[in-house]
Design an enzyme around this catalytic site. Sequence first.
Site, short mmCIF file in Angstrom:
data_model
loop_
_atom_site.label_atom_id
_atom_site.label_comp_id
_atom_site.label_asym_id
_atom_site.label_seq_id
_atom_site.Cartn_x
_atom_site.Cartn_y
_atom_site.Cartn_z
N HIS A 22 1.19 -1.42 -0.41
CA HIS A 22 -0.06 -0.03 0.14
C HIS A 22 0.77 1.13 -0.19
CE1 HIS A 22 -2.50 2.60 2.00
NE2 HIS A 22 -3.73 2.59 1.21
N HIS A 80 -1.67 10.42 -2.34
CA HIS A 80 -2.28 9.91 -1.93
C HIS A 80 -3.82 10.75 -1.54
CE1 HIS A 80 -5.82 8.78 1.37
NE2 HIS A 80 -5.77 7.80 0.24
O1 G3P Z 1 -6.94 1.36 -3.00
C1 G3P Z 1 -7.26 1.17 -1.52
C2 G3P Z 1 -7.38 1.61 0.31
O2 G3P Z 1 -5.73 2.34 -0.94
C3 G3P Z 1 -7.97 2.84 -0.18
O3 G3P Z 1 -7.48 3.61 0.89
O4 G3P Z 1 -7.50 6.18 1.07
O5 G3P Z 1 -5.63 4.60 1.15
O6 G3P Z 1 -6.34 5.53 -0.73
P1 G3P Z 1 -6.86 5.03 0.16
CA CA Z 2 -5.25 3.54 -3.04
#
Ligand code: G3P
Ligand code: CA
Length: 310
Positions: free
Chosen positions: A44, A86
């Site tokens: 992530h 992000h």
């Molecule tokens: O993309 C999966 C997860 O990353 C969604 O949440 O806010 O971390 O982009 P976010």
């Molecule tokens: Ca994401």
Amino acid sequence: MKQLTKTLPVALLTAAAFPAIGHASTPALEEQLAELQHFQVIAHRGASGHAPESTMAAFEMAHEWDVDYLELDAQLSSDGEVVVFHDDTIDRTSDGEGAINDYTLEELKALDTGTWFNEANPDSASDDFAGAKMLTLDELFERFGHDARYYIETKSPQLNPGLEEALVEKLEEHDMIENGRVLVQSFEQDSLLKVQELNDDVPLIQLVWYYPSEEDNSKLVEWTNVTPGTSEITDEDFQAVADYAVGIGTNYLYDGQPVIDADFIQQAQENGLPVHVYTINETEEMERLMDMGVNGLFTNYPDRLLELVE
Ligand code: G3P
Ligand code: CA
């Protein structure tokens, strides 16, 4: 691709699991989709528990550990470059402030996107992170090419008009789609459908976020209403997603309470949708979800997850 050390306790996908892909699929794309039946380790924003999120250092670390996917969020600079970032604003993870879309690529490149991490995480701080530059999608693709897979979110589509077109252009330019290198994910169904309209071979993941309804907090609802709440969801609801997507990405907890269970996971799978859960950082929780039969986890600590798979 990682195989679970333990047997998945619920049904895996059937041969009819991938109805959403268009006619022009290639062996590499088919292989990618088949591998979604196995457990996927999804880094992530890179190995963002160990290095500043969305920077080359975080992606290098995750790639070195041989994760299945590098997860990233795509946005547009004011002059139309696809950048990896992000938040809607640059305040939290850079030394600048304001909306990311208000800045040209040159201005974004002048920011330091690493020092904040050193300050927030003294135990993981490194001189190498200080002064880290925001990445373009081109730079990421040029670094890892077809030696990685990318799990790309169209972030805040309303704030990034033209993102889908720019993204698909990059995917095509770098031959990512036919080589089975990419998944495109979004919370916005319209954004996914736009990507599909531009190139119907792009495998899509519908993101969902379940939380208690404000009117009746004993009932869960989905953020964009792409499905009903988990207690009311039917096979038809999953099928409607499976018409365009090859999988579903969901939260596990809201305010510390589970919003999905093993039945949800099994029902999604039986309707052709592998389930990936975000964002799981504690080993115990990883094990719990693996026992529930999920097909993959997004994590800031891919090293912890990799210890659970072989
Ligand atoms: O993309 C999966 C997860 O990353 C969604 O949440 O806010 O971390 O982009 P976010
Ligand atoms: Ca994401």
